[in-house]
Design an enzyme around this catalytic site. Structure first.
Site, PDB file in Angstrom:
ATOM      1  N   ASP A   4       8.007  -1.779   7.889  1.00 24.50           N
ATOM      2  CA  ASP A   4       7.423  -2.095   6.586  1.00 24.50           C
ATOM      3  C   ASP A   4       7.141  -0.834   5.783  1.00 24.50           C
ATOM      4  OD1 ASP A   4       7.479  -4.609   7.649  1.00 24.50           O
ATOM      5  OD2 ASP A   4       5.325  -4.729   8.015  1.00 24.50           O
ATOM      6  N   HIS A  28       0.839  -1.213   0.000  1.00 22.88           N
ATOM      7  CA  HIS A  28       0.000   0.000   0.000  1.00 22.88           C
ATOM      8  C   HIS A  28       0.870   1.258   0.000  1.00 22.88           C
ATOM      9  CE1 HIS A  28      -3.004  -2.964   1.226  1.00 22.88           C
ATOM     10  NE2 HIS A  28      -3.945  -2.079   0.953  1.00 22.88           N
ATOM     11  N   HIS A  55       0.598  -3.009   9.525  1.00 30.29           N
ATOM     12  CA  HIS A  55       1.999  -3.234   9.151  1.00 30.29           C
ATOM     13  C   HIS A  55       2.884  -2.726  10.270  1.00 30.29           C
ATOM     14  CE1 HIS A  55       2.340  -4.726   4.988  1.00 30.29           C
ATOM     15  NE2 HIS A  55       1.216  -4.077   4.742  1.00 30.29           N
TER      16      HIS A  55
END
Length: 348
Positions: free
Chosen positions: A265, A218, A261
């Site tokens: 990350d 994302h 996350h």
């Protein structure tokens, strides 16, 4: 003033849009040395510097849609490979009872907000939509398209490697992972198709697997779409850039607020995406790098692919827009001209 045969000499960035990839060694003549000394003397009494500009207008870069198609296939392949890798890694994710979430400083100070990840995915879809419209109206959409597809494909290829070699436990006890299949190939294929059909989004209910943590996909899309939006739009559109930056920044922060996350990350995803974007566009826009023997950017493994995609683009892509469709299309105009020419010959 140097002649046209020595147009690869040291020009300021952007002063010469078409620089030949080969740089001949030029030894100045006595007359040139004399003229240069005269110019230095005159420059003391002037507040401007004269820059030699080549005669004639440069040709626009070719579109080469077939290269864009190849870059699209490359990106699509790596996206499919990513979904397959997520299915493989999901089988290796340790259970929450045996391997609890790793310590994360952001999680220590910010409690989880359930709806935050929905904001992330909505912002991501908005940025992808805005970039798609901007790309569609750009005059050189073929060049922009293959650059976007190549960078996106390469980033997801890197993501396949990082999440496969190191499998992290889930970042929160709230996460519900689908049961493991333990070698059921048909069921794994169905999960791959389900994940692809929902574009890998949790909001569509297609992402039910765990393990694809390092690094955040994302964040890759939020960062990449924003960078392309800003790079290929007028610099005076500061309000447009600010709006897109807010969408990307809020989306990235909401990933952490939702505890979907780890912080590492998101940080690694932003760093890799931004560095790869800047490296590629530095090589593409600063053509003088091709004349430098110390250009270490050419040591990247994807440099041959870069040369293939950018071989005929010898200048920075102009910020120019036009309607994506014209009527009648060129393919219909030419047959009409040929038909009228044939009719005129027959009448004669």
């Amino acid at each position: 003033m140097a002649s046209a045969d020595h147009q690869c000499e040291r020009h300021p960035t952007g002063a010469h849009p078409h620089i030949h990839p080969q740089c001949p060694v030029h030894s100045p003549s006595a007359e040139e040395v004399k003229n240069s000394g005269l110019r230095k003397g005159l420059s003391r009494h002037r507040d401007y510097v004269k820059i030699s500009v080549p005669d004639g207008k440069g040709k626009p870069p070719p579109m080469e849609w077939w290269k864009t198609v190849i870059a699209f296939v490359y990106a699509a392949f790596n996206l499919v490979l990513t979904t397959v890798m997520i299915t493989v890694v999901h089988e290796r994710v340790p259970e929450k009872d045996s391997s609890p979430p790793l310590p994360d400083k952001f999680f220590d100070y910010v409690d989880r907000v359930k709806w935050a990840f929905t904001v992330t995915e909505v912002n991501g879809m908005l940025l992808v939509g805005i970039w798609s419209i901007q790309w569609l109206f750009h005059r050189y959409r073929a060049i922009l398209g293959r650059r976007f597809f190549f960078l996106m494909g390469t980033l997801y290829l890197y993501r396949c490697v990082t999440m496969y070699i190191t499998t992290l436990p889930v970042p929160g006890m709230h996460m519900t992972c689908a049961p493991k299949l333990y070698g059921d190939s048909q069921a794994k294929l169905q999960r791959v198709l389900q994940l692809m059909s929902g574009a890998g989004l949790s909001i569509t209910g297609s992402h039910i697997m765990c393990g694809d943590f390092l690094y955040s996909g994302h964040t890759v899309m939020l960062t990449l779409t924003y960078l392309f939006i800003k790079e290929y739009s007028p610099r005076s559109f500061w309000w447009y850039h600010l709006l897109c930056w807010l969408l990307a920044a809020v989306g990235a922060v909401c990933i952490l607020v939702a505890h979907e996350h780890y912080s590492v990350d998101v940080v690694v995803a932003y760093f890799i995406t931004s560095r790869l974007f800047y490296w590629y566009h530095t090589m593409a826009n600063v053509q003088a790098l091709k004349c430098s023997p110390n250009n270490y950017l050419t040591h990247t493994w994807w440099n041959p692919i870069f040369n293939f995609l950018e071989r005929n683009v010898q200048s920075q892509v102009p910020c120019s827009f036009c309607w994506p469709l014209t009527w009648p299309p060129a393919c219909l105009k030419n047959p009409c001209k040929k038909y009228s020419m044939v009719q005129s010959v027959r009448e004669e």
